[in-house]
Design a protein around this motif. Sequence first.
Motif, short mmCIF file in Angstrom:
data_model
loop_
_atom_site.label_atom_id
_atom_site.label_comp_id
_atom_site.label_asym_id
_atom_site.label_seq_id
_atom_site.Cartn_x
_atom_site.Cartn_y
_atom_site.Cartn_z
N ALA A 1 -20.21 -42.46 60.43
CA ALA A 1 -19.48 -41.25 60.83
C ALA A 1 -18.01 -41.53 61.11
CB ALA A 1 -20.13 -40.64 62.07
N THR A 2 -17.60 -42.77 61.01
CA THR A 2 -16.22 -43.14 61.37
C THR A 2 -15.20 -42.29 60.63
OG1 THR A 2 -16.98 -45.41 61.71
CG2 THR A 2 -14.60 -45.05 61.55
N GLY A 3 -14.36 -41.57 61.39
CA GLY A 3 -13.29 -40.78 60.82
C GLY A 3 -13.72 -39.52 60.10
N ARG A 4 -15.01 -39.18 60.19
CA ARG A 4 -15.52 -38.05 59.42
C ARG A 4 -15.82 -36.85 60.33
NH1 ARG A 4 -18.30 -42.39 56.15
NH2 ARG A 4 -17.24 -42.29 54.12
N HIS A 5 -15.80 -35.67 59.73
CA HIS A 5 -16.24 -34.45 60.41
C HIS A 5 -17.75 -34.33 60.18
CE1 HIS A 5 -12.17 -33.08 61.26
NE2 HIS A 5 -11.83 -33.39 60.01
N VAL A 6 -18.49 -34.41 61.26
CA VAL A 6 -19.95 -34.49 61.18
C VAL A 6 -20.57 -33.19 61.69
CG1 VAL A 6 -22.01 -35.77 61.91
CG2 VAL A 6 -19.83 -36.98 61.57
N VAL A 7 -21.53 -32.67 60.94
CA VAL A 7 -22.32 -31.53 61.40
C VAL A 7 -23.79 -31.94 61.37
CG1 VAL A 7 -23.04 -29.15 60.97
CG2 VAL A 7 -20.65 -29.81 60.62
N ILE A 8 -24.44 -31.79 62.51
CA ILE A 8 -25.86 -32.12 62.64
C ILE A 8 -26.65 -30.83 62.65
CG2 ILE A 8 -27.59 -33.23 64.11
CD1 ILE A 8 -25.07 -34.77 65.34
N VAL A 9 -27.58 -30.69 61.73
CA VAL A 9 -28.41 -29.48 61.63
C VAL A 9 -29.74 -29.78 62.31
CG1 VAL A 9 -29.41 -27.76 60.11
CG2 VAL A 9 -27.26 -28.90 59.47
N GLY A 10 -29.97 -29.16 63.45
CA GLY A 10 -31.19 -29.41 64.22
C GLY A 10 -30.84 -29.71 65.66
N GLY A 11 -31.53 -29.03 66.58
CA GLY A 11 -31.14 -29.11 67.99
C GLY A 11 -32.00 -30.00 68.85
N GLY A 12 -32.88 -30.82 68.27
CA GLY A 12 -33.81 -31.62 69.06
C GLY A 12 -33.26 -32.98 69.43
N ASP A 13 -34.18 -33.85 69.89
CA ASP A 13 -33.80 -35.18 70.36
C ASP A 13 -33.23 -36.03 69.23
OD1 ASP A 13 -34.57 -34.59 72.92
OD2 ASP A 13 -36.52 -35.56 72.78
N THR A 14 -33.78 -35.91 68.03
CA THR A 14 -33.25 -36.70 66.92
C THR A 14 -31.81 -36.31 66.63
OG1 THR A 14 -35.47 -36.90 65.97
CG2 THR A 14 -33.61 -37.33 64.51
N GLY A 15 -31.52 -35.01 66.69
CA GLY A 15 -30.14 -34.56 66.52
C GLY A 15 -29.23 -35.11 67.60
N ALA A 16 -29.73 -35.16 68.84
CA ALA A 16 -28.92 -35.72 69.94
C ALA A 16 -28.67 -37.22 69.73
CB ALA A 16 -29.62 -35.48 71.28
N ASP A 17 -29.66 -37.92 69.17
CA ASP A 17 -29.46 -39.34 68.86
C ASP A 17 -28.37 -39.51 67.80
OD1 ASP A 17 -31.48 -39.90 70.64
OD2 ASP A 17 -33.01 -40.25 69.11
N CYS A 18 -28.38 -38.62 66.80
CA CYS A 18 -27.31 -38.65 65.79
C CYS A 18 -25.96 -38.38 66.44
CB CYS A 18 -27.58 -37.62 64.71
SG CYS A 18 -28.99 -37.94 63.65
N LEU A 19 -25.94 -37.44 67.38
CA LEU A 19 -24.71 -37.07 68.06
C LEU A 19 -24.11 -38.26 68.81
CD1 LEU A 19 -22.75 -34.83 69.09
CD2 LEU A 19 -24.40 -34.41 70.93
N GLY A 20 -24.92 -38.91 69.65
CA GLY A 20 -24.42 -40.05 70.40
C GLY A 20 -23.98 -41.19 69.50
N THR A 21 -24.68 -41.36 68.39
CA THR A 21 -24.32 -42.41 67.44
C THR A 21 -22.98 -42.09 66.76
OG1 THR A 21 -26.64 -42.92 67.05
CG2 THR A 21 -25.08 -43.61 65.36
#
Length: 500
Positions: free
Chosen positions: A284-304
Amino acid sequence: MGDSDPRGFLTTGREEWPRRPVEERVRDWREVYVPGALLPIVRGQADRCMDCGVPFCHEACPLGNLIPEWNELVARDDWRAASDRLHATNNFPEFTGRLCPAPCEAGCVLAINQPAVTIKNVEVAIADRAWERGYAPPRPPDRLTGRTVAVVGSGPAGLAAAQQLTRVGHTVVVYERDDLAGGLMRYGIPDFKMEKHHLDRRIEQMAAEGTRFRTSVTVGRDVTADELRRRHDALVLATGATAWRELPVEGRELSGVHQAMEYLPHANRACHDPQADPRAPLSATGRHVVIVGGGDTGADCLGTAVRQGAASVSQLDIYPLPAAERDEDAEPWPTYPKVYRLSAAHEEAGALGTAPAADADARLFAASTLRLTGDASGRVREVHLVEVEPEGRRPVPGTERTLPADLVLLALGFTGPAQEDGLIGQLGLDLDERGALRRDSGFATDVPGVYAAGDAARGQSLIVWAIAEGRAAAAAVDRYLTGASRLPAPITADARPMRA
């Protein structure tokens, strides 16, 4: 030994393990909590347990954890006895104390009109102290039965089944397709939620007890189901629910659109590899990231993504913004309520302002993806979304908008066990209407000697349910092999969480 205070719930307020400052913790991959800050407060928090006559925390936890007992022992500073009572029902409390969303706390009797006891924090304090003081030594069997069991998959269900069966004397071999054991706990859970030395330590304990691990082996391809059945007297399938849900919208085929479980394993490997390229395609370095999904896996992607230095990160949740308090009519105590929760990753994203358009922290609620659009080279550039009604999920006219995106991560959950390795077909197993392995209430499939445990049969669920399934399936296998079993079976295969 200290004395407990029977009025602790009246005199002491809830205090949780403090997290490190956001600015500090997003610069590393270590666990988010302040090291050493839990022990000074945990005895007082354990003392808040009411020792109520009917402890609904037991009912809320499928493991049947003896929560009031080990709370009392911690309050009295008897850590060895607390460790014994905790490990009596839970093989891996250092995992659950970090990764479980704590339905036990939702079922705490104190939570009827006060903040619940910090059960999860007490649990992890006991587990960590048990390791520090040597209260969790290997427990090899006194004698071997001469029976062998293959466990396919080394997630929490597979590991729990393997440890239980090993400890009663069966020779157990765990087959894992990845290079290291642990399943999604290894490569799906980021280090900031659970550092991998906790996992390594437990696997070393299991190996010392006699459990054998064969990694980098895909059952169905590298070894066939027939070969496995010839080698072993029983099989436990604990492969997890790894068949991910898709996003059936225009633009899904664009470059830069990936499943969360393509992204997270890559990131987990990279944070342990000093040679990893920070600008790799799945970074995700330097990128605009959109995570589709509001659960724990999405939160893990967010923190990462935050730790990788994303230019922006937004998370789309199709559900409306939850209320701050439990809806007593729709989700009465002691069920697990859908309320607004601020995970460590959401706290970080909110503090850093990663998603300027967010409703709260980094999340856009009641948001549904309409389509993805890209540039001339076929790389994703925008996510088009629309607000949806709380009931029926119908689009609200006039609410369409776009978000910049050059990395889109799909965290939409899982439908059942993957079938591309051929194992299910080779065994001739049936799937139920949800796509999960079909079994009876005693964890047995319709193939003699083949049992199914964890998400592969239950469907996507919590780590405590996986461990409970592994323990109960082990008892069923032991009974099949020997005619009787002294292993505990905390649940049946058709048990379900409490619901209104």
